[in-house]
Write a protein that holds these residues in place. Structure first.
Motif, mmCIF file in Angstrom:
data_model
loop_
_atom_site.group_PDB
_atom_site.id
_atom_site.type_symbol
_atom_site.label_atom_id
_atom_site.label_comp_id
_atom_site.label_asym_id
_atom_site.label_seq_id
_atom_site.Cartn_x
_atom_site.Cartn_y
_atom_site.Cartn_z
ATOM 1 N N ALA A 284 1.029 -0.980 -0.008
ATOM 2 C CA ALA A 284 -0.367 0.210 -0.369
ATOM 3 C C ALA A 284 1.272 1.311 -0.160
ATOM 4 C CB ALA A 284 -0.928 -0.334 0.893
ATOM 5 N N ARG A 285 2.279 1.145 0.655
ATOM 6 C CA ARG A 285 3.003 2.219 0.737
ATOM 7 C C ARG A 285 4.082 2.279 -0.108
ATOM 8 N NH1 ARG A 285 0.629 6.298 2.922
ATOM 9 N NH2 ARG A 285 -0.081 5.718 5.118
ATOM 10 N N PHE B 201 7.529 -3.596 -6.262
ATOM 11 C CA PHE B 201 8.295 -4.655 -5.273
ATOM 12 C C PHE B 201 6.912 -6.166 -5.171
ATOM 13 C CE2 PHE B 201 4.964 -5.161 -1.049
ATOM 14 C CZ PHE B 201 6.289 -5.583 -0.393
ATOM 15 N N ARG B 202 5.965 -5.834 -6.177
ATOM 16 C CA ARG B 202 4.873 -7.082 -6.493
ATOM 17 C C ARG B 202 5.968 -8.294 -7.370
ATOM 18 N NH1 ARG B 202 0.906 -3.248 -9.043
ATOM 19 N NH2 ARG B 202 -0.292 -3.161 -7.005
ATOM 20 N N GLN C 151 4.665 4.063 7.964
ATOM 21 C CA GLN C 151 3.789 4.928 6.964
ATOM 22 C C GLN C 151 4.240 5.850 6.062
ATOM 23 O OE1 GLN C 151 5.873 5.291 9.294
ATOM 24 N NE2 GLN C 151 5.589 5.702 11.534
ATOM 25 N N ALA C 152 5.896 5.646 5.514
ATOM 26 C CA ALA C 152 5.644 6.324 4.343
ATOM 27 C C ALA C 152 7.255 5.160 3.311
ATOM 28 C CB ALA C 152 6.397 7.511 4.342
ATOM 29 N N VAL D 243 8.814 1.356 3.840
ATOM 30 C CA VAL D 243 8.950 0.612 3.450
ATOM 31 C C VAL D 243 10.563 0.393 2.235
ATOM 32 C CG1 VAL D 243 7.664 -0.812 1.398
ATOM 33 C CG2 VAL D 243 6.399 0.784 2.274
ATOM 34 N N LEU D 244 11.354 0.659 2.127
ATOM 35 C CA LEU D 244 12.316 1.067 1.521
ATOM 36 C C LEU D 244 13.246 0.211 3.030
ATOM 37 C CD1 LEU D 244 12.787 3.821 -1.204
ATOM 38 C CD2 LEU D 244 12.534 1.278 -1.442
ATOM 39 N N GLY D 245 13.368 0.854 3.860
ATOM 40 C CA GLY D 245 14.012 0.177 4.948
ATOM 41 C C GLY D 245 13.736 -1.326 5.257
#
Length: 188
Positions: free
Chosen positions: A54-55, A62-63, A98-99, A103-105
């Protein structure tokens, strides 16, 4: 220092903690123990993938990196029914993402475990006689493209890196290690 270098240095204690605690030797000593390990990974990935997608800054990229379906495939190959898989426990609570930078982390941890998965796959194949078709698809998730996928993730990280985002990325990676540790090392 690049963001990737910083992540490696600052999350090293959390990485070492999970590696020591997971006791891989025991968890791949039998098909039953291995299936239980995959079930825990499935419980993490199903929740994490739904929250992170979602983020995610690039949802298509990502998928391509999602692994819950591979885990379900492995669990079916190891004798679990779709109904049993659907009833497996899920990892809660998951850290907030939240951001896109958070997500990257978090992705840093998951993508890094994919690199380590190639080593685990060799042990699983040797000890348990499994293959991608018979229960080792998760640990072989990218196949020959593993190095390329890691490199492309590094490119995504570098593009997102800035003095404003790097602290959040590193904090998210550290928190992901903690959540994954607690989930994988909990006795189900």
């Amino acid at each position: 220092m690049t963001l990737l270098e910083r992540l490696k240095i600052e999350t090293r204690p959390a990485h070492d903690r999970i590696e020591a605690a997971i006791d891989l030797e025991r968890r791949i000593a039998s098909r039953e123990a291995y299936r239980a390990l995959l079930a825990r990974f499935y419980g993490f990935h199903t929740v994490w993938e739904a929250a992170a997608e979602a983020r995610a800054p690039d949802r298509q990229a990502f998928r391509r990196r999602c692994k819950a379906d591979l885990l379900a495939r492995d669990l079916r190959a190891l004798g679990m029914s779709a109904h049993e898989i659907a009833r497996l426990p899920r990892c809660h609570p998951l850290m907030p993402l939240q951001a896109p930078t958070a997500v990257l982390g978090s992705m840093y941890v998951v993508e890094g475990s994919t690199l380590g998965g190639t080593i685990i796959a060799r042990d699983v194949e040797r000890r348990l006689g499994l293959s991608v078709e018979t229960g080792c698809a998760y640990f072989r998730s990218y196949g020959r493209d593993t190095a390329m996928m890691w490199k492309s993730f590094g490119t995504m990280l570098a593009a997102a890196s800035s003095p404003e985002t790097d602290d959040l990325i590193v904090a998210s990676a550290s928190r992901t290690f903690d959540v994954m540790h607690d989930w994988l090392c909990e006795v189900p």
